[in-house]
Design a protein around this motif. Structure first.
Motif, mmCIF file in Angstrom:
data_model
loop_
_atom_site.group_PDB
_atom_site.id
_atom_site.type_symbol
_atom_site.label_atom_id
_atom_site.label_comp_id
_atom_site.label_asym_id
_atom_site.label_seq_id
_atom_site.Cartn_x
_atom_site.Cartn_y
_atom_site.Cartn_z
ATOM 1 N N ASP A 66 0.859 -1.179 0.000
ATOM 2 C CA ASP A 66 0.000 0.000 0.000
ATOM 3 C C ASP A 66 0.894 1.227 0.000
ATOM 4 O OD1 ASP A 66 -2.237 -1.587 0.099
ATOM 5 O OD2 ASP A 66 -2.873 -0.962 2.095
ATOM 6 N N VAL A 67 0.595 2.158 -0.903
ATOM 7 C CA VAL A 67 1.315 3.426 -0.975
ATOM 8 C C VAL A 67 0.276 4.521 -0.818
ATOM 9 C CG1 VAL A 67 2.719 4.949 -2.405
ATOM 10 C CG2 VAL A 67 3.089 2.475 -2.496
ATOM 11 N N GLY A 68 0.461 5.374 0.195
ATOM 12 C CA GLY A 68 -0.488 6.440 0.459
ATOM 13 C C GLY A 68 0.124 7.802 0.270
ATOM 14 N N LEU A 69 -0.722 8.756 -0.097
ATOM 15 C CA LEU A 69 -0.333 10.151 -0.224
ATOM 16 C C LEU A 69 -1.167 10.944 0.770
ATOM 17 C CD1 LEU A 69 -0.476 10.368 -4.128
ATOM 18 C CD2 LEU A 69 1.464 9.688 -2.695
ATOM 19 N N ASN A 70 -0.491 11.678 1.651
ATOM 20 C CA ASN A 70 -1.175 12.437 2.696
ATOM 21 C C ASN A 70 -0.986 13.929 2.442
ATOM 22 O OD1 ASN A 70 -2.067 13.714 5.007
ATOM 23 N ND2 ASN A 70 -1.049 12.322 6.415
ATOM 24 N N PRO A 71 -2.024 14.619 1.918
ATOM 25 C CA PRO A 71 -1.903 16.049 1.653
ATOM 26 C C PRO A 71 -1.750 16.891 2.924
ATOM 27 C CG PRO A 71 -3.791 15.117 0.486
ATOM 28 C CD PRO A 71 -3.275 14.072 1.438
ATOM 29 N N ASN A 72 -2.039 16.309 4.090
ATOM 30 C CA ASN A 72 -1.900 17.028 5.363
ATOM 31 C C ASN A 72 -0.648 16.614 6.121
ATOM 32 O OD1 ASN A 72 -4.491 18.340 5.061
ATOM 33 N ND2 ASN A 72 -5.369 16.324 5.433
ATOM 34 N N GLY A 73 0.170 15.751 5.519
ATOM 35 C CA GLY A 73 1.325 15.197 6.211
ATOM 36 C C GLY A 73 2.322 16.221 6.703
ATOM 37 N N HIS A 74 2.627 17.220 5.873
ATOM 38 C CA HIS A 74 3.604 18.232 6.293
ATOM 39 C C HIS A 74 3.078 19.013 7.504
ATOM 40 C CE1 HIS A 74 6.438 17.545 3.049
ATOM 41 N NE2 HIS A 74 5.419 17.485 2.209
ATOM 42 N N ALA A 75 1.785 19.348 7.499
ATOM 43 C CA ALA A 75 1.182 20.068 8.623
ATOM 44 C C ALA A 75 1.173 19.222 9.889
ATOM 45 C CB ALA A 75 -0.237 20.499 8.268
ATOM 46 N N GLN A 76 1.229 17.884 9.729
ATOM 47 C CA GLN A 76 1.251 16.974 10.878
ATOM 48 C C GLN A 76 2.674 16.700 11.349
ATOM 49 O OE1 GLN A 76 -0.823 13.674 9.102
ATOM 50 N NE2 GLN A 76 -2.841 14.571 9.455
ATOM 51 N N GLY A 77 3.658 17.372 10.768
ATOM 52 C CA GLY A 77 5.043 17.204 11.203
ATOM 53 C C GLY A 77 5.821 16.148 10.454
ATOM 54 N N LEU A 78 5.244 15.566 9.406
ATOM 55 C CA LEU A 78 5.962 14.552 8.645
ATOM 56 C C LEU A 78 6.928 15.245 7.679
ATOM 57 C CD1 LEU A 78 3.011 12.130 7.864
ATOM 58 C CD2 LEU A 78 4.563 12.132 9.825
ATOM 59 N N THR A 79 8.165 14.808 7.696
ATOM 60 C CA THR A 79 9.195 15.444 6.871
ATOM 61 C C THR A 79 9.598 14.586 5.681
ATOM 62 O OG1 THR A 79 10.910 14.526 8.288
ATOM 63 C CG2 THR A 79 10.116 16.738 8.824
ATOM 64 N N GLY A 80 9.072 13.397 5.597
ATOM 65 C CA GLY A 80 9.394 12.494 4.506
ATOM 66 C C GLY A 80 8.500 11.279 4.583
ATOM 67 N N PRO A 81 8.730 10.307 3.709
ATOM 68 C CA PRO A 81 7.907 9.101 3.707
ATOM 69 C C PRO A 81 7.975 8.382 5.054
ATOM 70 C CG PRO A 81 9.385 9.137 1.816
ATOM 71 C CD PRO A 81 9.780 10.264 2.704
ATOM 72 N N VAL A 82 6.860 7.797 5.439
ATOM 73 C CA VAL A 82 6.794 7.039 6.691
ATOM 74 C C VAL A 82 6.441 5.586 6.364
ATOM 75 C CG1 VAL A 82 5.693 6.814 8.953
ATOM 76 C CG2 VAL A 82 5.989 9.085 7.932
ATOM 77 N N PRO A 83 7.360 4.654 6.686
ATOM 78 C CA PRO A 83 7.025 3.239 6.528
ATOM 79 C C PRO A 83 6.152 2.799 7.712
ATOM 80 C CG PRO A 83 9.256 3.472 7.386
ATOM 81 C CD PRO A 83 8.729 4.864 7.144
ATOM 82 N N TYR A 84 5.092 2.075 7.426
ATOM 83 C CA TYR A 84 4.185 1.601 8.471
ATOM 84 C C TYR A 84 4.308 0.100 8.627
ATOM 85 C CZ TYR A 84 1.969 6.079 9.127
ATOM 86 O OH TYR A 84 1.738 7.395 9.436
ATOM 87 N N TRP A 85 4.703 -0.313 9.811
ATOM 88 C CA TRP A 85 4.787 -1.727 10.167
ATOM 89 C C TRP A 85 3.424 -2.148 10.685
ATOM 90 C CZ3 TRP A 85 9.049 -4.626 9.233
ATOM 91 C CH2 TRP A 85 10.199 -3.916 8.862
ATOM 92 N N HIS A 86 2.898 -3.231 10.161
ATOM 93 C CA HIS A 86 1.603 -3.751 10.592
ATOM 94 C C HIS A 86 1.806 -4.583 11.855
ATOM 95 C CE1 HIS A 86 -0.868 -2.923 6.824
ATOM 96 N NE2 HIS A 86 0.285 -2.298 6.664
ATOM 97 N N VAL A 87 1.034 -4.254 12.893
ATOM 98 C CA VAL A 87 1.161 -4.914 14.196
ATOM 99 C C VAL A 87 -0.203 -5.384 14.677
ATOM 100 C CG1 VAL A 87 3.196 -3.517 14.811
ATOM 101 C CG2 VAL A 87 0.927 -2.736 15.499
ATOM 102 N N SER A 88 -0.199 -6.297 15.632
ATOM 103 C CA SER A 88 -1.456 -6.830 16.155
ATOM 104 C C SER A 88 -1.970 -6.051 17.365
ATOM 105 C CB SER A 88 -1.291 -8.305 16.528
ATOM 106 O OG SER A 88 -0.292 -8.448 17.517
ATOM 107 N N ASP A 89 -1.091 -5.336 18.083
ATOM 108 C CA ASP A 89 -1.499 -4.561 19.265
ATOM 109 C C ASP A 89 -0.771 -3.225 19.228
ATOM 110 O OD1 ASP A 89 -1.982 -3.424 21.766
ATOM 111 O OD2 ASP A 89 -1.795 -5.323 22.833
ATOM 112 N N ILE A 90 -1.398 -2.242 18.595
ATOM 113 C CA ILE A 90 -0.735 -0.967 18.343
ATOM 114 C C ILE A 90 -0.380 -0.213 19.628
ATOM 115 C CG2 ILE A 90 -2.856 0.376 18.036
ATOM 116 C CD1 ILE A 90 -1.358 1.809 15.692
ATOM 117 N N ARG A 91 -1.256 -0.241 20.617
ATOM 118 C CA ARG A 91 -0.984 0.514 21.852
ATOM 119 C C ARG A 91 0.209 -0.084 22.618
ATOM 120 N NH1 ARG A 91 -6.102 1.511 20.544
ATOM 121 N NH2 ARG A 91 -6.892 3.620 20.841
ATOM 122 N N ALA A 92 0.267 -1.394 22.678
ATOM 123 C CA ALA A 92 1.395 -2.047 23.348
ATOM 124 C C ALA A 92 2.691 -1.791 22.584
ATOM 125 C CB ALA A 92 1.143 -3.550 23.485
ATOM 126 N N ARG A 93 2.628 -1.844 21.255
ATOM 127 C CA ARG A 93 3.836 -1.620 20.458
ATOM 128 C C ARG A 93 4.302 -0.170 20.566
ATOM 129 N NH1 ARG A 93 6.044 -5.065 16.796
ATOM 130 N NH2 ARG A 93 4.958 -6.467 18.196
#
Length: 116
Positions: free
Chosen positions: A47-74
């Protein structure tokens, strides 16, 4: 806590239409999600996503997302290991949860939990 792999990368973009044209040409597919807040492509099991609000959210470059089973614990484990939270856990639609951190070297790391 299981990590199932790196399956998603999201790019912050300033011009969603230009980025959509570029990634359509690169991936040779049209977006499966095309909304003002997010454009999503699926190609070769990635999956490749484009976030038009990413810069305003503090993202400075691409973010790889690791899929996890328990996000809060991770997320807690990442913070314990020295990461700084950039985006706390939040639902981006249909029960899909994401969060992102910055590691001590400034690298962006995302985590994603799909609904069960």
């Amino acid at each position: 806590m299981t990590t199932t792999g790196l399956q998603t990368i999201i790019y912050p973009v300033k011009d969603a239409d230009r980025a959509k044209a570029l990634f359509s040409a690169l991936l040779e597919v049209e977006p499966f999600v095309d909304e003002p807040y997010y454009v999503g492509f699926r190609a070769a099991g990635q999956d490749v996503g484009l976030n038009p609000n990413g810069h305003a959210q503090g993202l400075t470059g691409p973010v790889p997302y690791w899929h996890v089973s328990d996000i809060r614990a991770r997320l807690a484990a990442l913070v314990e290991a020295g990461a700084e939270v950039l985006q706390d856990v939040h639902d981006v639609g249909n029960g899909r949860l994401i969060a992102s951190v910055k590691d001590p070297d400034g690298n962006l790391v995302g985590i994603l939990q799909d609904p069960s």
